[in-house]
Design a protein around this motif. Structure first.
Motif, PDB file in Angstrom:
ATOM      1  N   GLN A  19       0.830  -1.204   0.000  1.00 34.07           N
ATOM      2  CA  GLN A  19       0.000   0.000   0.000  1.00 34.07           C
ATOM      3  C   GLN A  19       0.867   1.257   0.000  1.00 34.07           C
ATOM      4  OE1 GLN A  19      -3.497   0.182  -0.257  1.00 34.07           O
ATOM      5  NE2 GLN A  19      -2.836   2.283  -0.708  1.00 34.07           N
ATOM      6  N   ILE A  20       1.930   1.266   0.802  1.00 37.68           N
ATOM      7  CA  ILE A  20       2.824   2.423   0.843  1.00 37.68           C
ATOM      8  C   ILE A  20       3.474   2.646  -0.516  1.00 37.68           C
ATOM      9  CG2 ILE A  20       5.040   3.251   1.780  1.00 37.68           C
ATOM     10  CD1 ILE A  20       4.203   1.977   4.465  1.00 37.68           C
ATOM     11  N   LYS A  21       3.941   1.553  -1.134  1.00 31.84           N
ATOM     12  CA  LYS A  21       4.565   1.686  -2.447  1.00 31.84           C
ATOM     13  C   LYS A  21       3.575   2.244  -3.471  1.00 31.84           C
ATOM     14  CE  LYS A  21       7.409  -1.646  -3.827  1.00 31.84           C
ATOM     15  NZ  LYS A  21       7.971  -2.982  -4.062  1.00 31.84           N
ATOM     16  N   GLN A  22       2.327   1.825  -3.347  1.00 24.88           N
ATOM     17  CA  GLN A  22       1.281   2.347  -4.234  1.00 24.88           C
ATOM     18  C   GLN A  22       1.085   3.842  -3.984  1.00 24.88           C
ATOM     19  OE1 GLN A  22      -0.371  -0.017  -6.302  1.00 24.88           O
ATOM     20  NE2 GLN A  22      -1.163   1.747  -7.420  1.00 24.88           N
ATOM     21  N   ASP A  23       1.064   4.232  -2.705  1.00 24.61           N
ATOM     22  CA  ASP A  23       0.836   5.636  -2.338  1.00 24.61           C
ATOM     23  C   ASP A  23       1.953   6.550  -2.833  1.00 24.61           C
ATOM     24  OD1 ASP A  23      -1.479   4.831  -1.096  1.00 24.61           O
ATOM     25  OD2 ASP A  23      -0.642   4.871   0.944  1.00 24.61           O
ATOM     26  N   VAL A  24       3.212   6.100  -2.693  1.00 23.66           N
ATOM     27  CA  VAL A  24       4.324   7.002  -3.039  1.00 23.66           C
ATOM     28  C   VAL A  24       4.556   7.095  -4.539  1.00 23.66           C
ATOM     29  CG1 VAL A  24       5.486   6.631  -0.826  1.00 23.66           C
ATOM     30  CG2 VAL A  24       6.150   5.240  -2.803  1.00 23.66           C
ATOM     31  N   GLN A  25       3.913   6.232  -5.307  1.00 17.42           N
ATOM     32  CA  GLN A  25       4.092   6.307  -6.758  1.00 17.42           C
ATOM     33  C   GLN A  25       3.622   7.640  -7.326  1.00 17.42           C
ATOM     34  OE1 GLN A  25       2.365   2.959  -8.798  1.00 17.42           O
ATOM     35  NE2 GLN A  25       3.829   1.487  -7.959  1.00 17.42           N
ATOM     36  N   GLN A  26       2.697   8.292  -6.625  1.00 13.07           N
ATOM     37  CA  GLN A  26       2.187   9.579  -7.114  1.00 13.07           C
ATOM     38  C   GLN A  26       3.273  10.656  -7.104  1.00 13.07           C
ATOM     39  OE1 GLN A  26      -0.572  11.636  -4.323  1.00 13.07           O
ATOM     40  NE2 GLN A  26      -0.149   9.910  -2.960  1.00 13.07           N
ATOM     41  N   TYR A  27       4.363  10.430  -6.348  1.00  9.20           N
ATOM     42  CA  TYR A  27       5.444  11.417  -6.275  1.00  9.20           C
ATOM     43  C   TYR A  27       6.522  11.172  -7.339  1.00  9.20           C
ATOM     44  CZ  TYR A  27       3.354  12.333  -1.731  1.00  9.20           C
ATOM     45  OH  TYR A  27       2.471  12.627  -0.719  1.00  9.20           O
ATOM     46  N   ALA A  28       6.363  10.118  -8.127  1.00  6.85           N
ATOM     47  CA  ALA A  28       7.369   9.797  -9.130  1.00  6.85           C
ATOM     48  C   ALA A  28       7.392  10.861 -10.232  1.00  6.85           C
ATOM     49  CB  ALA A  28       7.092   8.423  -9.734  1.00  6.85           C
ATOM     50  N   VAL A  29       8.600  11.145 -10.713  1.00  5.68           N
ATOM     51  CA  VAL A  29       8.758  12.124 -11.796  1.00  5.68           C
ATOM     52  C   VAL A  29       9.669  11.529 -12.870  1.00  5.68           C
ATOM     53  CG1 VAL A  29       8.420  14.146 -10.332  1.00  5.68           C
ATOM     54  CG2 VAL A  29      10.724  13.228 -10.638  1.00  5.68           C
ATOM     55  N   ASP A  30       9.541  12.051 -14.085  1.00  4.46           N
ATOM     56  CA  ASP A  30      10.378  11.590 -15.174  1.00  4.46           C
ATOM     57  C   ASP A  30      11.841  11.937 -14.887  1.00  4.46           C
ATOM     58  OD1 ASP A  30      10.442  10.738 -18.229  1.00  4.46           O
ATOM     59  OD2 ASP A  30      11.735  12.505 -18.002  1.00  4.46           O
ATOM     60  N   HIS A  31      12.710  10.949 -14.994  1.00  2.00           N
ATOM     61  CA  HIS A  31      14.126  11.135 -14.641  1.00  2.00           C
ATOM     62  C   HIS A  31      14.783  12.220 -15.500  1.00  2.00           C
ATOM     63  CE1 HIS A  31      18.345   9.105 -14.133  1.00  2.00           C
ATOM     64  NE2 HIS A  31      18.213  10.161 -13.370  1.00  2.00           N
ATOM     65  N   LYS A  32      14.611  12.149 -16.814  1.00  2.00           N
ATOM     66  CA  LYS A  32      15.268  13.117 -17.691  1.00  2.00           C
ATOM     67  C   LYS A  32      14.735  14.530 -17.460  1.00  2.00           C
ATOM     68  CE  LYS A  32      16.650  13.986 -22.472  1.00  2.00           C
ATOM     69  NZ  LYS A  32      16.556  15.445 -22.330  1.00  2.00           N
ATOM     70  N   GLN A  33      13.430  14.661 -17.305  1.00  2.00           N
ATOM     71  CA  GLN A  33      12.853  15.991 -17.061  1.00  2.00           C
ATOM     72  C   GLN A  33      13.403  16.583 -15.763  1.00  2.00           C
ATOM     73  OE1 GLN A  33       8.573  15.785 -17.203  1.00  2.00           O
ATOM     74  NE2 GLN A  33       8.536  15.127 -19.351  1.00  2.00           N
ATOM     75  N   TRP A  34      13.525  15.736 -14.750  1.00  2.00           N
ATOM     76  CA  TRP A  34      14.045  16.215 -13.462  1.00  2.00           C
ATOM     77  C   TRP A  34      15.498  16.635 -13.586  1.00  2.00           C
ATOM     78  CZ3 TRP A  34      17.787  14.757  -9.882  1.00  2.00           C
ATOM     79  CH2 TRP A  34      17.665  15.328  -8.617  1.00  2.00           C
TER      80      TRP A  34
END
Length: 493
Positions: free
Chosen positions: A471-486
C-alpha cells in the motif's frame, strides 16, 4: 604531533581524489595531504555506476549530489537491470529500498527478510520494500526531496574527479608528476623520486595508481588470484555520445555468450563497456560482438579500439609498512555490482577508524584482514551471478561446470529454505542482495520460503507488513517524476 602528519597520495583518478579529499576532510589540520598524478593522462572513465555509500563520502567532503548533477553530468541510480543472465529475453532488477516502505517494516521482519520470503511463498513477490518495475519500466525516479530517499549515482568519473579536486585546490597540495623511482628498505618506502627529479618523503603513502601500482609493486606483495572462479579479464570501454529522449534510472548489465555488457546512463552520454574472458574469445571477436550489440541497441558502431586487461584478485597485504594500496591498486573485482568506489570508501573509513598516525603492526594486520574480507565478500557475491546453469557457450559451460562447493551448499539451502543474515559475511553484500539474485535464478520454492518464515515465527507479522508495504509503495508512486525531465530541471537552476 609537533607537525602535521604527512600523507602522499599517488594517483589522480577517482580513488586518488577520494583518498586525498576524504583523509583531509576527516583529519583536517592534523594532516598535510599531497596528491601527485600525471595531469596529461585521463583515467579509465567508462561511466561509473555507484552505490548509495558514495553519499557518505560526499557528506564528509562537503559536496552535494545536486552539485554533481549540475556540473558533472551525473544521474540518479535506483538499482540495476540484468538481461539474459539465465535465459534469452529474461530481465530482472536489483534495486535499493524505498525508505518509507522500509521504515514501516518491523525491524525483526526486516532483519530476517521475512517479507521477501512470505511474498515468494504466496507467489506475490514484487521486490518487497525496494523500487520495483514501475520506476524501471517508465524511467521514473522518486520525486520527493533527493536528500531523504535511498539512491545512488551514475557519474563520469574523470569529470567528477577534477570537479572535487578543484574544490580542494587550496587545502591539499596538487602536484603534476610521474613517479620514476621508489626507494625501499625493509618493505618501507624511504622516498619516491619524480621524473622531474624531485624527491618526496612521507609518513604515509597511498598508492591509488590503479592497475599500474606505481609504488606498491616495489614492496614485494603477494597476489591472490580468483580467476579460476571469475575468468573475466578484459574490458572494452566505449563512451557513447548521442542524444537520448529518456534517461534510465538504472545501470544495465546484459549477459552475452562470453561475458556481459555494461550500459551506464549519464545526462550527456552513455558509458558502455564489454566485459569478457580472453580464455573463451579473442579481442577481435569481442569487438565484433560488442559492435553488433551497439548497432542493435543504440544504432551506433563501436568507436573505441581500447582493450583494458585485468585479473580478478587482490593483494594478500594491502597495507605494507608505510604504504596502503587503495582502489584498483589493492585488487580488482569485475565491475558487475559497482564495487570499485564502494570498496574504496570502505577502505578509507577503515583507515580513519583504525589509524592513529602510528604504523602499528597490530593495526596493519587487522586492516589487512579486513581488506581481505572485503574482497572475499565481493568475489563470492559476483560469482553467484554466474550460477545460472547456462551451457550454451564454452564460457557458460565452464562457469556451470566449475561451481565451487560453497555455492553448491548455498544452492541447497535456498532450495529447501531461505537465506538469513547469518549465512553471509555482511561486509559489503548482505543477505538481501543474495535474495534478489537467488529469486531471479529460480533458486527458491514456495514450500521452502514458507518453512523459513514459519520457523522464525514471523508468518502473521510478515503478512501484515507485506500488505502494508504494498500500500505504501502504491501511495508514493504519485510522487514519481520523469528522470530526464528532473535532471534537465536541476541542470537549468
Amino acid at each position: 604531533m609537533s607537525h602535521p602528519y604527512k600523507i602522499t597520495v599517488v594517483g589522480g583518478g577517482t580513488a586518488g581524489v577520494m583518498s586525498a579529499t576524504y583523509l583531509k576532510s576527516y583529519w583536517g589540520d592534523q594532516v598535510d595531504v599531497s596528491m601527485i598524478y600525471d595531469h596529461s593522462k585521463p583515467g579509465i572513465g567508462v561511466g561509473e555506476s555507484l552505490t548509495p555509500i558514495f553519499d557518505k563520502y560526499l557528506s564528509t567532503v562537503g559536496i552535494s549530489t545536486l552539485e554533481l548533477i549540475q556540473n558533472c553530468n551525473a544521474t540518479i541510480k535506483l538499482g540495476l537491470k540484468f538481461k539474459n543472465w539465465t535465459t534469452q529475453g529474461k530481465e530482472w532488477i536489483h534495486s535499493f529500498p524505498i525508505i518509507e516502505a522500509l521504515d514501516a517494516t518491523d525491524p525483526t521482519v526486516s532483519y530476517f527478510n521475512a517479507v521477501d520470503a512470505y511474498d515468494m511463498s504466496t507467489g506475490k513477490y514484487e521486490n518487497a520494500y525496494n523500487y520495483d518495475k514501475f520506476y524501471f519500466d517508465n524511467n521514473l525516479i522518486f520525486g520527493a526531496d533527493i536528500t531523504t530517499y535511498r539512491h545512488a549515482l551514475h557519474i563520469d568519473a574523470n569529470i567528477v574527479g577534477r570537479y572535487i579536486e578543484s574544490r580542494f585546490k587550496d587545502s591539499i597540495n596538487i602536484v603534476d608528476g610521474i613517479v620514476d623511482k621508489v626507494k625501499v628498505s625493509n618493505r618501507e618506502i624511504e622516498s619516491i623520486t619524480l621524473q622531474s627529479g624531485e624527491t618526496i618523503t612521507s609518513d604515509l603513502f597511498i598508492d591509488a595508481t590503479g592497475l599500474g601500482q606505481a609504488m606498491f609493486k616495489h614492496l614485494d606483495p603477494e597476489w591472490i588470484s580468483v580467476e579460476d572462479q571469475l575468468p573475466t579479464n578484459r574490458t572494452i570501454p566505449n563512451p557513447l555520445f548521442k542524444d537520448f529522449d529518456h534517461i534510465p534510472p538504472y545501470t544495465t548489465a546484459e549477459a552475452t555468450k562470453n561475458g556481459w555488457i555494461l550500459d551506464v546512463p549519464l545526462s550527456n552520454r552513455r558509458g558502455t563497456g564489454y566485459v569478457y574472458s580472453s580464455k573463451f574469445t579473442t579481442d577481435e571477436e569481442a569487438k565484433q560482438d560488442f559492435n553488433q550489440w551497439l548497432i542493435k541497441t543504440h544504432d551506433t558502431e563501436l568507436q573505441s579500439d581500447r582493450v583494458i586487461k585485468f585479473s580478478n584478485g587482490y593483494w594478500k597485504e594491502q597495507w605494507i609498512g608505510n604504504c596502503i594500496a587503495i582502489g584498483l591498486s589493492s585488487g580488482f573485482v569485475e565491475p558487475l555490482e559497482a564495487t570499485s568506489l564502494h570498496n574504496t570508501f570502505v577502505q578509507l573509513e577503515a583507515i580513519t577508524g583504525m589509524h592513529t598516525f602510528v604504523n602499528s603492526p597490530h593495526t596493519i594486520k587487522k586492516y589487512n584482514e579486513f581488506s581481505n574480507s572485503i574482497y572475499e565478500d565481493c568475489f563470492e557475491y559476483i560469482r553467484f551471478f554466474y550460477h545460472t546453469n547456462r551451457t550454451d557457450s564454452e564460457f557458460w559451460k565452464y562457469m556451470t561446470e566449475n561451481t565451487p562447493q560453497w555455492l553448491q551448499e548455498l544452492d541447497d539451502k535456498m532450495k529447501h529454505s531461505f537465506v538469513s543474515p547469518r549465512d553471509f559475511k555482511n561486509i559489503i553484500f548482505d543477505s538481501s542482495s543474495y535474495i534478489s539474485v537467488g529469486y531471479a535464478h529460480g533458486r527458491y520454492t514456495p514450500q521452502g520460503t514458507a518453512r523459513y518464515v514459519k520457523s522464525k515465527c514471523l508468518t502473521d507479522i510478515a503478512k501484515s507488513n507485506s500488505e502494508q508495504i504494498k500500500q505504501i509503495k502504491q501511495d508514493v508512486q504519485q510522487y514519481a517524476v520523469d528522470h530526464k525531465q528532473w535532471i534537465d530541471y536541476i541542470k537549468s537552476l
